[in-house]
Design an enzyme around this catalytic site. Structure first.
Site, PDB file in Angstrom:
ATOM      1  N   GLU A  19      46.016-114.155  24.266  1.00  0.00           N
ATOM      2  CA  GLU A  19      46.284-115.030  25.266  1.00  0.00           C
ATOM      3  C   GLU A  19      45.710-116.468  24.905  1.00  0.00           C
ATOM      4  O   GLU A  19      45.321-117.178  25.484  1.00  0.00           O
ATOM      5  CB  GLU A  19      45.703-114.601  26.593  1.00  0.00           C
ATOM      6  CG  GLU A  19      46.314-113.682  27.031  1.00  0.00           C
ATOM      7  CD  GLU A  19      45.603-113.056  28.395  1.00  0.00           C
ATOM      8  OE1 GLU A  19      46.272-112.502  29.194  1.00  0.00           O
ATOM      9  OE2 GLU A  19      44.318-112.944  28.408  1.00  0.00           O
TER      10      GLU A  19
HETATM   11  C1  TNX Z   1      44.579-109.683  30.207  1.00  0.00           C
HETATM   12  S1  TNX Z   1      44.464-107.594  27.890  1.00  0.00           S
HETATM   13  C2  TNX Z   1      43.805-109.810  29.538  1.00  0.00           C
HETATM   14  C3  TNX Z   1      42.388-110.099  29.988  1.00  0.00           C
HETATM   15  C4  TNX Z   1      42.501-109.837  31.394  1.00  0.00           C
HETATM   16  C5  TNX Z   1      43.361-108.889  31.740  1.00  0.00           C
HETATM   17  C6  TNX Z   1      43.372-108.505  33.256  1.00  0.00           C
HETATM   18  C7  TNX Z   1      44.029-108.582  27.237  1.00  0.00           C
HETATM   19  C8  TNX Z   1      43.748-108.631  25.849  1.00  0.00           C
HETATM   20  N1  TNX Z   1      43.600-109.946  27.948  1.00  0.00           N
HETATM   21  O1  TNX Z   1      41.927-111.493  29.715  1.00  0.00           O
HETATM   22  O2  TNX Z   1      41.081-109.808  32.038  1.00  0.00           O
HETATM   23  O3  TNX Z   1      44.602-109.068  31.428  1.00  0.00           O
HETATM   24  O4  TNX Z   1      44.037-107.347  33.545  1.00  0.00           O
END
Ligand code: TNX
Length: 564
Positions: free
Chosen positions: A349
């Site tokens: 992300e």
């Molecule tokens: C996605 S899964 C994220 C996290 C969040 C999560 C909540 C991932 C690698 N990144 O930053 O906490 O969703 O479900």
């Protein structure tokens, strides 16, 4: 050694001395034999184990009852003796028996328990074990102490549920006779705890380690840093924790682990044959670091501390060399206190670091990790960056398809699979689950169980999959009770996917075996979620101990929401 003649197969032969048996010895032998004849059959079947063992050969004529004077004898090896002490520690509270631990060059069960290291049983591999319950007692055989430890977890489950009680119980401690031969399907079986969104005390983390150990998981991934908090001390950048650690989702006080705290977690896990995988999430998810050190920010301006739950807005400056000095310092200090082979660098992300800037950043950080002698792990967004020896991608997609990941695997990457819609323990069980998310869907126990890590990601061969991990993100998780509510009963489902041969996969069978763990968690004071699809036994159990001062504690508050 001689034994008194056995009147029938259900009788325990009482061990006697090689000399003429004394009256007291004969009396004890007669008492034991009579007791065994009167004893009910073992309350469990040998196959009632989670994760399902590879091979089970029951022998109903060989049930064995742990006597009060039983001895635990282990191979003369410090690691084997440590497992023997752990076993004694697990069995003493509920049995009230002294269970002394001794060692021997070639341990054999003499109406007791033997833990045998045997290098000639090489087919058991690095983690497998064989467990024999005979009328002489229990023998666990393994090539390694890790194998003995896993065998001990099975042994525990073969005893009545009240073995989990912290105080003595009047139960007869009978185990079902027969042999279990067991080796794991995958070498990497893990769970992740996000200690960044909310901070959890060392004691809470140790308790999570205990839950992993029960189900033969062998990796604990700690998500140590995120926008809302930096949780690991770094001596060369002290404000990461003093400033960056002082926040949490919702505005709480946060917290951080000193190096001694972290070492305590790592050592406690290692004693349970669990490797800690520390994660420093880069280049995004770094607001807490930027608050502490604005020079790392692209605009060199300190952002406000962040206590919300959005993602993807923060990043360290990929165009500034001091960013890489910072990363080398942080990862260097972390590597120095991490005995395991892995360093997880996040990579998810980072919406504002795109294309070649992103891959260039990742490639530079991968080189830093390799230079520290560690193996890179990262979320599967790392895939487009060039391959580096040994690298592992953690798949968290929801539809099982990603050509970029497939290509990275072709170039040598291996995968840990954590599908968001099956393995994410922060997803709600049902629409009315009071905490958790639903962006990847609802995950009831069946959804957590009914998938195959070996074939889940299309066009990735099962040989590239090193295992499975269940992540628990903690935006909505504020207490140990919350953690346990989301972990149990889904963690055992993921554990079984990681350990058990695919041929054993069977929802109806799993559901019934899992049901037997409800009374165990009750006896241990663990407040789990009484998922309605599991046929929990309704018989009398010891109620879980809950602290009325703490809200959100398992079933006391949740039963009305998810009635059994
Ligand atoms: C996605 S899964 C994220 C996290 C969040 C999560 C909540 C991932 C690698 N990144 O930053 O906490 O969703 O479900």
């Amino acid at each position: 050694m001689s034994t008194i003649p056995s009147p029938g197969p259900a009788t325990t032969p009482a061990p006697l001395s090689a000399e003429e048996p004394g009256a007291a010895t004969l009396a004890r032998a007669a008492e034991q034999a009579a007791g065994t004849l009167l004893a009910p059959a073992a309350p469990h079947r040998l196959a009632d184990v989670v994760p399902a063992p590879q091979q089970v050969q029951p022998d109903p004529t060989a049930d064995w009852t742990l006597p009060a004077e039983a001895v635990i004898v282990a191979s003369s090896d410090p690691a084997a003796l440590a497992v023997a002490e752990q076993l004694a520690g697990l069995l003493r509270p509920a049995t009230g028996y002294p269970l002394p631990v001794t060692d021997a060059a070639a341990p054999a069960p003499v109406d007791g328990i033997a833990l045998v290291l045997d290098e000639t049983t090489a087919d058991l591999g690095a983690e497998g074990y064989r467990l024999d319950v005979t009328t002489n007692g229990v023998r666990v055989t393994a090539v390694t102490a890790a194998g003995l430890f896993h065998g001990v977890q099975t042994l525990r489950q073969l005893l009545p549920a009240t073995i989990e009680s912290p105080t003595p119980d009047t139960e007869r401690w009978t185990l079902p006779g027969g042999t279990i031969t067991d080796v794991p399907r995958f070498p990497y079986r893990g769970a992740m705890l996000d200690v960044a969104r909310h901070f959890f005390a060392v004691e809470d983390v140790l308790r999570v380690v205990d839950h992993l150990a029960r189900y033969k998981l062998n990796h604990l991934h700690l998500h140590l840093t995120d926008d809302q908090g930096w949780r690991i001390a770094v001596d060369s950048w002290p404000k990461l924790t003093t400033v960056g650690g002082a926040t949490a989702v919702g505005g709480g006080p946060g917290g951080f682990y000193t190096k001694a705290d972290y070492t305590r977690i790592v050592s406690y896990a290692a004693a349970r044959h669990i490797t800690v995988v520390p994660e420093i999430d880069l280049p995004g998810h770094t607001n807490s670091a930027l608050v502490a050190y604005p020079e790392l920010a692209p605009d060199k301006i300190a952002p406000q501390p962040y206590t919300g739950t959005e993602v993807g807005f923060s990043y360290v400056d990929p165009a500034d060399d001091q960013t890489y000095d910072f990363i080398a310092d942080v990862l260097g200090e972390l590597a120095a206190i991490t005995p395991g082979p892995w360093l997880h660098i996040g990579g998810d992300e980072a919406f504002k670091v795109k294309g070649e800037v992103y891959t260039g950043f990742v490639e530079r950080v991968q080189r830093i990790v390799a230079g520290l002698g560690k193996t890179v792990v990262g979320w599967h967004q790392l895939a487009p960056a060039a391959h580096v020896d040994g690298r592992v991608l953690q798949w968290w997609g929801t539809n099982g398809e990603d050509p970029t990941t497939v290509e990275a695997v072709r170039q040598g990457a291996r995968l840990i699979v954590s599908p968001g819609n099956h393995a994410y323990l922060d997803m709600k069980y049902a629409p009315d689950t009071p905490i958790g998310h639903d962006w990847a869907g609802l995950i009831d126990v069946r959804k957590a169980y009914d998938w195959d890590p070996g074939t889940h990601v299309a066009e990735v061969p099962s040989t590239a999959v090193i295992g499975v991990e269940a992540p628990l993100w903690t935006e909505s998780v504020t207490s140990l009770a919350d953690i346990e509510f989301l972990l149990l009963p889904r963690l055992p489902a993921i554990a079984e996917l990681g350990w058990s041969p695919r041929e054993t996969h069977d929802w109806a069978g799993f559901r019934d075996r899992l049901a037997g763990h409800g009374p165990r968690w009750d006896a241990a004071g663990i407040a789990f979620h009484r998922a309605p699809e599991i046929p929990w036994p309704s018989g009398p159990t010891i109620p879980a101990q809950r602290d009325p001062a703490v809200p959100n504690q398992g079933d006391a508050t949740r039963e009305g929401v998810n009635p059994t």
